[in-house]
Design a protein around this motif. Structure first.
Motif, PDB file in Angstrom:
ATOM      1  N   ALA A 201      29.159  23.039  45.082  1.00 49.69           N
ATOM      2  CA  ALA A 201      29.918  23.058  43.823  1.00 49.69           C
ATOM      3  C   ALA A 201      30.729  24.349  43.624  1.00 49.69           C
ATOM      4  O   ALA A 201      31.906  24.277  43.240  1.00 49.69           O
ATOM      5  N   PRO A 202      30.161  25.555  43.888  1.00 44.28           N
ATOM      6  CA  PRO A 202      30.962  26.771  43.679  1.00 44.28           C
ATOM      7  C   PRO A 202      32.212  26.829  44.565  1.00 44.28           C
ATOM      8  O   PRO A 202      33.247  27.354  44.153  1.00 44.28           O
ATOM      9  N   ASP A 203      32.121  26.253  45.787  1.00 43.03           N
ATOM     10  CA  ASP A 203      33.314  26.230  46.675  1.00 43.03           C
ATOM     11  C   ASP A 203      34.408  25.388  46.045  1.00 43.03           C
ATOM     12  O   ASP A 203      35.583  25.740  46.067  1.00 43.03           O
ATOM     13  N   VAL A 204      34.004  24.233  45.506  1.00 47.65           N
ATOM     14  CA  VAL A 204      34.974  23.331  44.887  1.00 47.65           C
ATOM     15  C   VAL A 204      35.598  24.023  43.671  1.00 47.65           C
ATOM     16  O   VAL A 204      36.820  24.004  43.487  1.00 47.65           O
ATOM     17  N   GLU A 205      34.726  24.668  42.848  1.00 53.13           N
ATOM     18  CA  GLU A 205      35.248  25.349  41.646  1.00 53.13           C
ATOM     19  C   GLU A 205      36.244  26.442  42.022  1.00 53.13           C
ATOM     20  O   GLU A 205      37.281  26.602  41.384  1.00 53.13           O
ATOM     21  N   LYS A 206      35.918  27.195  43.078  1.00 53.80           N
ATOM     22  CA  LYS A 206      36.804  28.285  43.491  1.00 53.80           C
ATOM     23  C   LYS A 206      38.173  27.735  43.931  1.00 53.80           C
ATOM     24  O   LYS A 206      39.221  28.230  43.517  1.00 53.80           O
ATOM     25  N   LYS A 207      38.133  26.684  44.742  1.00 52.50           N
ATOM     26  CA  LYS A 207      39.406  26.098  45.205  1.00 52.50           C
ATOM     27  C   LYS A 207      40.206  25.539  44.032  1.00 52.50           C
ATOM     28  O   LYS A 207      41.428  25.662  43.974  1.00 52.50           O
ATOM     29  N   LEU A 208      39.497  24.944  43.082  1.00 52.34           N
ATOM     30  CA  LEU A 208      40.177  24.379  41.915  1.00 52.34           C
ATOM     31  C   LEU A 208      40.830  25.490  41.077  1.00 52.34           C
ATOM     32  O   LEU A 208      41.958  25.338  40.599  1.00 52.34           O
ATOM     33  N   GLU A 209      40.131  26.609  40.946  1.00 48.79           N
ATOM     34  CA  GLU A 209      40.713  27.746  40.209  1.00 48.79           C
ATOM     35  C   GLU A 209      41.968  28.253  40.917  1.00 48.79           C
ATOM     36  O   GLU A 209      42.975  28.580  40.287  1.00 48.79           O
ATOM     37  N   GLN A 210      41.897  28.315  42.254  1.00 44.23           N
ATOM     38  CA  GLN A 210      43.069  28.774  43.029  1.00 44.23           C
ATOM     39  C   GLN A 210      44.224  27.786  42.885  1.00 44.23           C
ATOM     40  O   GLN A 210      45.379  28.172  42.758  1.00 44.23           O
ATOM     41  N   TRP A 211      43.870  26.482  42.897  1.00 40.46           N
ATOM     42  CA  TRP A 211      44.904  25.445  42.707  1.00 40.46           C
ATOM     43  C   TRP A 211      45.576  25.639  41.341  1.00 40.46           C
ATOM     44  O   TRP A 211      46.798  25.571  41.226  1.00 40.46           O
ATOM     45  N   LYS A 212      44.736  25.872  40.302  1.00 44.13           N
ATOM     46  CA  LYS A 212      45.275  26.035  38.942  1.00 44.13           C
ATOM     47  C   LYS A 212      46.178  27.259  38.855  1.00 44.13           C
ATOM     48  O   LYS A 212      47.201  27.236  38.175  1.00 44.13           O
ATOM     49  N   ALA A 213      45.784  28.323  39.538  1.00 43.42           N
ATOM     50  CA  ALA A 213      46.576  29.553  39.490  1.00 43.42           C
ATOM     51  C   ALA A 213      47.963  29.349  40.113  1.00 43.42           C
ATOM     52  O   ALA A 213      48.913  30.048  39.793  1.00 43.42           O
ATOM     53  N   ARG A 214      48.051  28.392  41.006  1.00 43.81           N
ATOM     54  CA  ARG A 214      49.344  28.082  41.645  1.00 43.81           C
ATOM     55  C   ARG A 214      50.184  27.091  40.844  1.00 43.81           C
ATOM     56  O   ARG A 214      51.293  26.763  41.228  1.00 43.81           O
ATOM     57  N   CYS A 215      49.590  26.535  39.789  1.00 48.03           N
ATOM     58  CA  CYS A 215      50.225  25.441  39.058  1.00 48.03           C
ATOM     59  C   CYS A 215      50.832  26.004  37.770  1.00 48.03           C
ATOM     60  O   CYS A 215      50.138  26.678  37.012  1.00 48.03           O
ATOM     61  N   GLU A 216      52.107  25.702  37.547  1.00 47.84           N
ATOM     62  CA  GLU A 216      52.788  26.412  36.459  1.00 47.84           C
ATOM     63  C   GLU A 216      52.850  25.628  35.148  1.00 47.84           C
ATOM     64  O   GLU A 216      53.628  25.951  34.283  1.00 47.84           O
ATOM     65  N   MET A 217      52.046  24.592  34.981  1.00 46.45           N
ATOM     66  CA  MET A 217      52.231  23.773  33.777  1.00 46.45           C
ATOM     67  C   MET A 217      51.209  24.042  32.674  1.00 46.45           C
ATOM     68  O   MET A 217      51.419  23.617  31.542  1.00 46.45           O
ATOM     69  N   PHE A 218      50.091  24.737  32.980  1.00 50.86           N
ATOM     70  CA  PHE A 218      49.042  24.835  31.969  1.00 50.86           C
ATOM     71  C   PHE A 218      49.485  25.675  30.770  1.00 50.86           C
ATOM     72  O   PHE A 218      50.085  26.723  30.922  1.00 50.86           O
ATOM     73  N   GLY A 219      49.215  25.158  29.583  1.00 54.29           N
ATOM     74  CA  GLY A 219      49.627  25.835  28.353  1.00 54.29           C
ATOM     75  C   GLY A 219      51.047  25.479  27.948  1.00 54.29           C
ATOM     76  O   GLY A 219      51.531  25.947  26.924  1.00 54.29           O
ATOM     77  N   THR A 220      51.728  24.664  28.741  1.00 58.17           N
ATOM     78  CA  THR A 220      53.113  24.300  28.402  1.00 58.17           C
ATOM     79  C   THR A 220      53.199  22.817  28.019  1.00 58.17           C
ATOM     80  O   THR A 220      52.301  22.032  28.300  1.00 58.17           O
ATOM     81  N   MET A 221      54.301  22.490  27.382  1.00 58.72           N
ATOM     82  CA  MET A 221      54.551  21.114  26.964  1.00 58.72           C
ATOM     83  C   MET A 221      55.034  20.318  28.170  1.00 58.72           C
ATOM     84  O   MET A 221      55.999  20.730  28.833  1.00 58.72           O
ATOM     85  N   ILE A 222      54.372  19.218  28.448  1.00 55.81           N
ATOM     86  CA  ILE A 222      54.786  18.395  29.590  1.00 55.81           C
ATOM     87  C   ILE A 222      54.913  16.926  29.182  1.00 55.81           C
ATOM     88  O   ILE A 222      54.418  16.523  28.128  1.00 55.81           O
ATOM     89  N   ARG A 223      55.556  16.171  30.054  1.00 56.48           N
ATOM     90  CA  ARG A 223      55.643  14.724  29.856  1.00 56.48           C
ATOM     91  C   ARG A 223      55.063  14.063  31.108  1.00 56.48           C
ATOM     92  O   ARG A 223      55.381  14.473  32.224  1.00 56.48           O
TER      93      ARG A 223
END
Ligand code: BTN
Length: 267
Positions: A201-223
């Motif tokens: 589980a911690p490996d998956v969480e770490k990769k997911l955090e890295q994925w999120k850090a590369r993703c520019e949509m969080f906190g923004t308005m999307i469709r």
């Protein structure tokens, strides 16, 4: 005639040679032309050939994309391949596996070529806002059990022209020079070797955090468009099943599939 970029053709011999004996893939299949590497992988699984494998093609006549779309890729220029893997992941993590694979891919390419790649939910990689890679994960039911997974990857490497409606790019358009596909393929396979070991589980969480850090949509308005349905809201996070969590006028809603457009870039 073969390609004019003088790139080495992706034969089974060349691919096996560059992967080396320590690669986790036990079998390599290489086609000059095939309908779809994902379809071929599923046929192998259907025949009980479920050992880890890499299926690579110079051309696909029916390359499959997400949501029933087609995947177009110029012959000899790019990487279109599928992996058969049997990941041992914690229960409930299978849904975010595509995101973890996307993160490994981005990291392999970024380290190898020193270019910055972004992730886009659910399974795209972008360079300067344009699509450079798509992933299509599929599985086959074998009786009651889910089969090994097929991870299909289409990566635009040396293609220089794309239909204008695709908003796509390639690695060589970004680096300004041709990219050696064999070395890149071996770097990617090396980076995905975690799929062949038990994943915690911690490996998956770490990769997911890295994925999120590369993703520019969080906190923004999307469709998000899913078929006929369109949902607008603030991108808040990713659910355990890999679904996208949106804040729609103060109410949380989750979407499992769709196409995202970022409406507002500044947070
Ligand atoms: C998408 O972005 O829609 C996913 C595209 C996935 C394309 C790859 S190319 C290799 C593999 N074989 C297929 O038929 N599709 C995947």
């Amino acid at each position: 005639m073969h390609n004019e970029t003088a790139d080495v053709p992706l034969t089974a011999e060349a691919v096996s040679g560059v992967l080396g004996p320590s690669a986790f893939v036990r079998n390599v299949f290489a086609f000059d032309s095939v309908d779809s590497t994902n379809a071929y992988a599923k046929t192998l699984i259907g025949q009980g050939k479920t050992d880890s494998a890499l299926i690579v093609a110079e051309k696909q006549t029916q390359g499959r994309g997400r949501l029933g779309r087609q995947w177009h890729s110029e012959r000899w220029k790019n990487l279109t391949f599928s992996l058969i893997v049997k990941p041992e992941v914690p229960a409930g993590s299978i849904g975010v596996l595509t995101l973890c694979v996307a993160e490994s891919l981005a990291s392999a390419v970024q380290t190898h070529l020193q270019i910055s790649l972004k992730t886009k939910w659910p399974n795209d990689l972008l360079i300067d806002g344009k699509k450079v890679c798509g992933i299509l994960m599929e599985s086959v039911m074998m009786g009651e059990k889910v089969s090994p997974l097929v991870i299909g990857i289409g990566l635009n490497v040396n293609q220089r022209n794309f239909p204008s409606d695709l908003d796509a790019t390639s690695l060589s358009l970004s680096t300004g020079k041709p990219v050696d596909r064999l070395t890149l393929l071996s770097e990617i396979v090396r980076k995905l070797a975690w799929l062949d070991r038990p994943v915690f589980a911690p490996d998956v969480e770490k990769k997911l955090e890295q994925w999120k850090a590369r993703c520019e949509m969080f906190g923004t308005m999307i469709r998000v468009q899913t078929g006929e349905k369109i949902l607008s809201g603030i991108a808040r996070g990713i659910g355990e099943d890999g679904g996208l969590v949106l804040d729609v006028n103060g109410t949380e809603q989750k979407v499992l599939a769709g196409d995202v457009t970022v409406l507002e870039v500044d947070k």
